[in-house]
Design an enzyme around this catalytic site. Structure first.
Site, PDB file in Angstrom:
ATOM      1  N   LYS A   2       0.784  -1.257  -0.030  1.00  0.00           N
ATOM      2  CA  LYS A   2      -0.015  -0.043   0.064  1.00  0.00           C
ATOM      3  C   LYS A   2       0.757   1.253  -0.047  1.00  0.00           C
ATOM      4  O   LYS A   2       0.300   2.349  -0.383  1.00  0.00           O
ATOM      5  CB  LYS A   2      -0.941   0.073   1.196  1.00  0.00           C
TER       6      LYS A   2
ATOM      7  N   ASP B  17      -7.955  -0.523   6.941  1.00  0.00           N
ATOM      8  CA  ASP B  17      -8.045  -1.591   7.664  1.00  0.00           C
ATOM      9  C   ASP B  17      -6.521  -2.000   8.227  1.00  0.00           C
ATOM     10  O   ASP B  17      -6.298  -3.041   8.961  1.00  0.00           O
ATOM     11  CB  ASP B  17      -8.509  -2.885   6.646  1.00  0.00           C
TER      12      ASP B  17
END
Length: 401
Positions: free
Chosen positions: A79, A126
């Site tokens: 990410k 998350d």
């Protein structure tokens, strides 16, 4: 759309797939711009593409290749690619810098320091996306606020705090409501929202994030080229679908008329892309069933509208599977066959490898293997998007500790 179900795996074949070109914002020229930002980082190294020859032989496939994103920037997940590129673009726009020539190192120059360090970033996550944003913000000396949905791992929250100057708060809301809360906090406080899903009047930054993921797709395809291989199948896990859409768009552009088959994979407990495809009206829809899954990075009830159109128009298959599929994938990658290289792959990273092994390694799923056109000529590309980001749960699943 027609649905096929064998045991615990469900597949939709996309009968309405477009024969045209994916959006130009995911083309190879854009990917080169993204790659320049990433590759000029002093710590940049391409992550490994692991070729699992023994597994491929066992599954009667030509090749199974897994991109190991646990090695990315020391973040244990992919990410950071999206977060870093998006922050570079946000800061460049704020300071009026040329995004076509700027590097991340340029942003750390003394002449920009005071202005940049007044910027505060916020996101919902998350775990992995928030860690990437916190890390990128921290590289520039900026404050970040990261909000996490109820049930998030305390270890993932602490990892976000450790990555940069970040506050990480676990809320009492689900993922999608946490996104809305982060957007509210940005508006109220004048912070910069860096979110990996889009909505009306919020598309530019999610687009930058999706573009950021093209670097790992480019690296994977370059590695395959060097090995004399071309992917025939690309399996992409999806939460909101930002990574899946960004990677699919780039690879579809790269191979043009000789594209591989693309399969979008989600947990059966919460599958917003699958449900949107099943509804079949062209619009994105929230998942009909929204239950917990151990695949925390895929535990998203609402698709990203921006990348949904890419997945709607260019994916060949939409697939759901149970949590045990990724658990088997985690164990398979940690304890590989023969002389294959081990990969530490977390709950959201191992599902596509686990699914490949499940469909191709068990005669019970022979009809699905045929449906997906998997055979001895198939070169399967999977992305292990995270390592053991929840190390306690990883050890429990893989080693029974």
């Amino acid at each position: 759309m027609k649905e096929y179900k064998v045991s615990d795996v469900s597949v939709i074949v996309n009968d309405n797939k477009s024969s045209g070109a994916p959006p130009q914002w995911l083309n190879e020229k854009t990917a080169e711009k993204v790659y320049r930002i990433h590759s000029t980082l002093p710590i940049y190294e391409p992550t490994p593409l692991v070729k699992l020859d023994t597994l491929a032989e066992k599954l009667a496939l030509k090749a199974v290749c897994v991109k190991d994103e646990s090695k990315r920037f020391g973040l244990n997940a992919f990410k950071g690619l999206g977060g870093l590129y998006a922050l570079t673009m946000v800061v460049s726009e704020k300071l009026g810098l040329d995004a076509d020539t700027i590097t991340f190192a340029d942003l750390k120059k003394e002449e920009y320091k005071d202005k940049i360090q007044q910027m505060v970033f916020v996101t919902a996550t998350d775990g992995n996306h928030g860690k990437g944003v916190a890390w990128a913000a921290g590289q520039l000396g900026c404050e970040a606020h990261v909000y996490m949905p109820v049930g998030s791992s305390l270890l993932r929250a602490q990892a976000i705090r450790d990555a940069g100057r970040a506050e990480a708060v676990i809320t009492d809301m689900n993922y999608d409501d946490t996104v809305r809360y982060a957007a509210k906090m940005a508006q109220e406080n004048g912070w910069y929202l860096v979110q990996d899903t889009s909505w009306e009047n919020y598309e530019k930054i999610p687009q930058w994030i999706a573009q950021g993921y093209s670097t790992m797709a480019k690296e994977a395809c370059d590695s395959l080229d060097n090995a004399g291989l071309k992917p025939t199948h690309v399996f992409l896990q999806a939460g909101v679908g930002a990574m899946a859409g960004g990677v699919l768009g780039y690879i579809a552009h790269r191979y043009n008329s000789d594209r591989p088959y693309f399969a979008v994979v989600e947990p059966e407990n919460i599958a917003c892309i699958y449900h949107s495809a099943m509804v079949g009206d062209g619009a994105p829809h929230a998942a009909e069933v929204q239950k917990d899954t151990i695949m925390a990075g895929l535990n998203c009830g609402e698709p990203c509208p921006l990348t949904w159109t890419v997945l709607r128009d260019f994916a060949d298959f939409y697939i759901t599977c149970p949590d045990k599929t990724t658990e088997n994938g985690m164990r398979l990658l940690a304890k590989p066959c023969g002389n294959d290289t081990a990969v530490i792959s977390g709950e959201s990273g191992a599902v596509t490898t686990g699914l490949t092994a499940q469909i191709c390694g068990d005669e019970k799923y022979a009809s699905l293997k045929k449906l997906l056109n998997l055979d001895e000529n198939s070169v399967v590309l999977c992305f292990s998007t995270e390592g053991d980001t929840d190390p306690v749960n990883y050890r429990k699943i893989v080693w029974g500790e």
